[in-house]
Scaffold this active site. Structure first.
Site, PDB file in Angstrom:
ATOM      1  CE  LYS A   1      -2.396  19.895  -2.330  1.00 28.82           C
ATOM      2  NZ  LYS A   1      -1.973  21.348  -1.621  1.00 28.82           N
TER       3      LYS A   1
ATOM      4  CB  CYS B   1     -12.093  53.754  -3.105  1.00 32.77           C
ATOM      5  SG  CYS B   1     -13.038  54.875  -2.658  1.00 32.77           S
TER       6      CYS B   1
ATOM      7  NE  ARG C   1      -1.479  22.756  10.373  1.00 34.80           N
ATOM      8  CZ  ARG C   1      -1.182  22.613   9.332  1.00 34.80           C
ATOM      9  NH1 ARG C   1      -0.289  21.690   8.808  1.00 34.80           N
ATOM     10  NH2 ARG C   1      -1.580  23.606   8.411  1.00 34.80           N
TER      11      ARG C   1
ATOM     12  CB  SER D   1       2.522  21.897   6.719  1.00 28.15           C
ATOM     13  OG  SER D   1       1.775  22.047   5.716  1.00 28.15           O
TER      14      SER D   1
ATOM     15  CE  LYS E   1      -2.225  17.545   1.453  1.00 30.80           C
ATOM     16  NZ  LYS E   1      -3.267  18.286   1.765  1.00 30.80           N
TER      17      LYS E   1
ATOM     18  CG  ASP F   1      -3.523  24.345  -1.910  1.00 31.00           C
ATOM     19  OD1 ASP F   1      -3.657  22.964  -1.968  1.00 31.00           O
ATOM     20  OD2 ASP F   1      -4.073  24.957  -1.275  1.00 31.00           O
TER      21      ASP F   1
ATOM     22  CB  CYS G   1     -15.550  54.510   0.441  1.00 30.23           C
ATOM     23  SG  CYS G   1     -16.045  53.199  -0.735  1.00 30.23           S
TER      24      CYS G   1
ATOM     25  CG  ASP H   1      -9.707  19.101   0.683  1.00 35.75           C
ATOM     26  OD1 ASP H   1      -9.110  19.727   1.400  1.00 35.75           O
ATOM     27  OD2 ASP H   1     -10.345  19.617  -0.356  1.00 35.75           O
TER      28      ASP H   1
ATOM     29  CB  CYS I   1     -15.011  54.320  -5.495  1.00 35.45           C
ATOM     30  SG  CYS I   1     -15.811  53.170  -4.322  1.00 35.45           S
TER      31      CYS I   1
ATOM     32  CD  GLU J   1      -0.792   7.500   4.675  1.00 34.76           C
ATOM     33  OE1 GLU J   1      -1.489   8.608   4.857  1.00 34.76           O
ATOM     34  OE2 GLU J   1      -0.390   6.541   5.328  1.00 34.76           O
TER      35      GLU J   1
ATOM     36  CB  CYS K   1     -17.980  56.401  -2.238  1.00 35.07           C
ATOM     37  SG  CYS K   1     -16.363  56.346  -2.481  1.00 35.07           S
TER      38      CYS K   1
ATOM     39  CE1 TYR L   1      -2.473  12.931   8.709  1.00 34.39           C
ATOM     40  CE2 TYR L   1      -4.451  12.573   7.856  1.00 34.39           C
ATOM     41  CZ  TYR L   1      -3.853  13.384   8.226  1.00 34.39           C
ATOM     42  OH  TYR L   1      -3.949  14.548   8.423  1.00 34.39           O
TER      43      TYR L   1
HETATM   44  S1  IVH Z   1       0.736  13.314   7.030  1.00 39.16           S
HETATM   45  C1  IVH Z   1       4.040  15.321   9.524  1.00 39.16           C
HETATM   46  N1  IVH Z   1      -1.164  12.149   5.655  1.00 39.16           N
HETATM   47  O1  IVH Z   1      -2.362  17.411   4.674  1.00 39.16           O
HETATM   48  C2  IVH Z   1       3.111  15.009   8.379  1.00 39.16           C
HETATM   49  N2  IVH Z   1      -1.306  14.256   5.897  1.00 39.16           N
HETATM   50  O2  IVH Z   1      -0.883  19.613   3.534  1.00 39.16           O
HETATM   51  C3  IVH Z   1       1.576  14.889   8.740  1.00 39.16           C
HETATM   52  N3  IVH Z   1      -3.518  15.337   5.029  1.00 39.16           N
HETATM   53  O3  IVH Z   1      -1.517  18.865   7.716  1.00 39.16           O
HETATM   54  C4  IVH Z   1       0.953  14.906   7.789  1.00 39.16           C
HETATM   55  N4  IVH Z   1      -4.291  13.495   4.312  1.00 39.16           N
HETATM   56  O4  IVH Z   1      -4.056  17.946   7.709  1.00 39.16           O
HETATM   57  C5  IVH Z   1      -0.615  13.195   6.034  1.00 39.16           C
HETATM   58  N5  IVH Z   1      -2.786  10.860   4.316  1.00 39.16           N
HETATM   59  C6  IVH Z   1      -2.478  11.991   4.919  1.00 39.16           C
HETATM   60  C7  IVH Z   1      -3.165  13.245   4.841  1.00 39.16           C
HETATM   61  C8  IVH Z   1      -2.546  14.417   5.294  1.00 39.16           C
HETATM   62  C9  IVH Z   1      -4.514  14.986   4.384  1.00 39.16           C
HETATM   63  C10 IVH Z   1      -3.374  16.783   5.569  1.00 39.16           C
HETATM   64  C11 IVH Z   1      -2.876  17.094   6.913  1.00 39.16           C
HETATM   65  C12 IVH Z   1      -1.710  17.880   6.766  1.00 39.16           C
HETATM   66  C13 IVH Z   1      -1.727  18.550   5.487  1.00 39.16           C
HETATM   67  C14 IVH Z   1      -0.664  18.719   4.787  1.00 39.16           C
END
Ligand code: IVH
Length: 702
Positions: A329, A447, A152, A95, A131, A46, A453, A133, A423, A129, A426, A241
């Site tokens: 992150k 290559c 999405r 995002s 995040k 990321d 190849c 995965d 390579c 909150e 090949c 969320y």
């Molecule tokens: S808020 C407009 N809250 O992270 C804002 N996103 O990197 C909408 N994600 O696309 C996103 N946990 O898929 C929000 N507590 C959380 C989240 C969250 C995971 C994901 C989500 C978003 C991505 C962005």
């Protein structure tokens, strides 16, 4: 690529260099978007991805005239894949911007305060909150009833996964409570718990199926099932969320809305906390980090969101992300192990990628045995040697990377690594091409074996039959390797001669029954008619992915026109070249790669061979003389003569841009019966509003 250019400060770039780099960045970022969102197989961390995006933004800020139509700052994620019908999000699914350091969090708060013009003593409440995965989803409820669920996708258009999401036990069919709005799209993350992930992998292994690399990929694979009974068997879970379209909202604060979600029966993460300043946010980040390993699901950071919704509204969005939220992150997880060997893999375009063979080690709960070393320069720059103890890292679910060697543990006899110049598959020479623009060597060694190849040929065949290309069911990696070894499929045309060449024989090969042979022949037959855009994408020309393929198809209209023009074109001169580089969105690097491809007689033979065997359907050509070329059009309300999708496709074929929302930049609003807020806004802004019949007359249809 132009990695060498990236060593220049943005301030030092010439106009020409900036243009070249923006073009390369657009292609590169689009590729990583597709790997991440479309294929669930990211190749970079990321952080590295964010670096590319920031570089793109910095160059655009200095050279605003060079902002490209296909600029990554204008779109989010990959476009939807086939197999599911498409759903246009009435409110885009965006995002989040990323914070990696504590200062990024304090900067975020400073930006928010500055934007809102707040006094220094005015507190800004922010929700923190975890995040999750997993995979973002938008679920629409009307009058409290479950109506539809969508992925999405590219943020504007996703895939309709209603049937699959309906199988998730935690997603209610009906929302309960008095204050449920007439229309509400609730948004959140679908995930697979860690225990369910391990159990699923065990079952798969026992059944001889491939293991999923991590819970996120497993959740993605489970959601993308065309058969929803498979999804139902996967124990998927969800946290909500956020929201999209909503006729009303039950509260004036973010966490007030989430509380209402809880009352309505929607799962909300229990670790949500309200903080009053940066110190509290950072303390919460530490606390969530400390509980991370013990949580029964994967998280990759903490999301901060401004609590007051009126402030969120005022803060709005900047390109792909809201100004009122940011994702903080977690750093990548690291471990140390011994580098036993370096193996070289050869990709579809012939690039030699060094892969580290490691003493297996657990990094963040996942056993890692190999890791990417990127390229020759990386190995030299980091001076990584076989026998070294190295630091390995995993960030999110990207391929693990070797970060650095631990020098004081280096064995005395460890010698600098010598990168092969041939390579390994090949035996052809492997060279580092000179970038004509910069005069410097490419980072990748390639290559030169082209179609002889086997590594390149099988990789190209795999790409040829892949989902966004010919999408031939039943012809996966295993079968391609099988037919390659049998010498039955050596180039794409052989696929379409397979039945003729193996009739009555295929069912005798080991592992092939009568039924599977017949199914494969039928799947191939289904693709004997193909759209020009998919066809071009399937050719696997360097720098030409799905988006560029569509651009080319739209501009050349038909197969013959495309083929003849590309064969006639010479790099840097003549009419055919001019026409090609004048296409908005195609620059010299891409154009050069296409011309080089058609310069190669073997490639032309394959293209012509396919032309003889297939019906390649053209796309409607953009018509420069159209009255709507370059105009931004919004369709709202219901259409009677055609579907929304068709109307959009026609408008785009005439060179118009179709948008989902009305703004001062909109040129024409086509309003059908039932048009609501968008029509109202168009009238307020004094925009041109047409009925469907007037629109059709305007574009000369009917
Ligand atoms: S808020 C407009 N809250 O992270 C804002 N996103 O990197 C909408 N994600 O696309 C996103 N946990 O898929 C929000 N507590 C959380 C989240 C969250 C995971 C994901 C989500 C978003 C991505 C962005």
């Amino acid at each position: 690529m132009t990695a060498d250019l990236r060593d220049h400060e943005v301030d030092d770039l010439t106009l020409e260099e900036a243009g070249a780099e923006l073009e390369a960045l657009a292609a590169e970022i689009a590729r990583h978007d597709e790997l991440y969102h479309g294929k669930d197989a990211p190749e970079i961390s990321d952080g590295d991805y964010e670096t590319l995006r920031r570089r793109n933004e910095a160059i655009e800020a200095r050279f605003p005239d060079l902002v490209r139509d296909d600029s990554p700052s204008r779109n989010v994620g990959a476009s939807p894949s086939s197999g599911f019908s498409q759903v246009r999000h009435s409110v885009p699914m965006l995002s989040l911007g990323n914070a990696f350091h504590d200062e990024d969090v304090t900067d975020f708060l400073v930006r928010v305060r500055r934007f809102l013009g707040l006094e220094d003593d005015e507190p800004v409440a922010v929700v923190a909150e975890p995040k999750i995965d997993g995979l973002a989803v938008s679920i629409r409820y009307e009058k409290g009833r479950y109506v539809r669920a969508a992925t999405r996708g590219d943020g504007q258009t996703g895939e309709d996964i209603s049937a699959n999401v309906a199988t998730i036990g935690e997603v209610p069919e009906r929302l309960k409570g008095e204050d449920v709005p007439d229309v509400i799209e609730v948004r959140g993350e679908i995930y697979l718990g860690r225990d369910d992930f391990f159990a699923l992998n065990e079952t798969r292994e026992a059944a001889g199926e491939a293991r999923f690399a991590n819970p996120r990929n497993a959740a993605a694979g489970s959601l993308r099932q065309l058969d929803s009974t498979v999804t139902a068997s996967r124990s998927l879970r969800i946290f909500l969320y956020a929201w999209g379209e909503a006729s009303t909202l039950p509260a004036e604060t973010h966490h007030g809305v989430l509380e209402a979600y809880g009352r309505w029966g929607l799962p909300v993460n229990p670790e949500i906390a309200l903080c009053q300043n940066a110190e509290e946010l950072l303390a919460r980040y530490e606390a969530i980090g400390a509980m991370r390993a013990g949580l029964p699901y994967d998280i990759d950071g903490v999301v901060y969101k401004v609590e007051r919704l009126d402030w969120q509204e005022r803060l709005g969005f900047v390109s792909r992300a809201p100004r009122w939220a940011i994702a903080h992150k977690f750093p990548a997880e690291q471990a140390q192990t011994v580098l036993k060997d370096i193996r070289i893999q050869v990709g579809r375009t012939g690039s030699l990628t060094p892969v580290a063979m490691l003493q297996p080690v657990t990094v963040g709960g996942v056993v890692v045995q190999n890791a990417t070393l990127h390229n020759q320069e990386e190995i030299a720059r980091k001076d990584i040697r076989i026998g070294d103890t190295v630091v390995v890292q995993r960030a999110g679910d990207v391929i693990p990377q070797v970060v650095k060697p631990i020098l004081d543990q280096r064995p005395k006899d460890a010698a600098p690594y010598v990168f092969p110049e041939t390579c390994p598959v090949c035996g052809s020479h492997a060279v580092r091409e000179i970038n004509p623009k910069t005069g410097k060597e490419d980072v990748a060694r390639r290559c030169t074996g082209g179609l002889i190849c086997p590594a390149q040929a099988t990789e190209r065949l795999r790409h040829f039959v892949s989902r966004l290309a010919f999408d031939i069911e039943g012809l996966g990696d295993k079968q391609i390797t099988f037919f390659w070894d049998q010498e039955t499929i050596r180039n794409p045309t052989d696929i379409f001669d397979l039945e003729a060449n193996t009739a009555n024989k295929l069912a005798e090969f080991e592992g092939w029954g009568e039924v599977s042979a017949r199914n494969l022949y039928a799947a191939i037959d289904k693709r004997r008619t193909i759209g020009l855009d998919r066809f071009i994408n399937a050719l696997g020309i360097r720098h030409v992915g799905e988006t560029t393929a569509r651009l080319l198809a739209r501009n050349y209209g038909g197969f013959e026109a495309f083929r003849d023009a590309m064969t006639a074109a010479e790099v840097g001169e003549g009419e055919a070249w001019e026409t090609l580089i004048n296409i908005d969105g195609i620059g010299e690097t891409v154009a050069g790669a296409i011309v080089d491809f058609f310069d190669e007689p073997q490639n032309r033979d394959v293209v012509d061979g396919l032309g003889e065997r297939l019906t390649i359907e053209g796309l409607e050509q953009a018509d420069d003389a159209s009255p709507v070329t370059g105009k931004t059009v919004v369709f709202t309300g219901s259409l009677e003569e055609m579907t929304r999708q068709e109307a959009k496709a026609r408008a785009e074929a005439l060179g118009a841009k179709v948008s989902g929302s009305v703004s001062a930049k909109t040129d024409i609003v086509v309003a059908g019966p039932g048009a609501g807020s968008k029509l109202k806004k168009a009238e307020e802004l004094g925009l041109t509003v047409m009925t469907e019949a007037e629109w059709l007359e305007h574009i000369g249809v009917g």
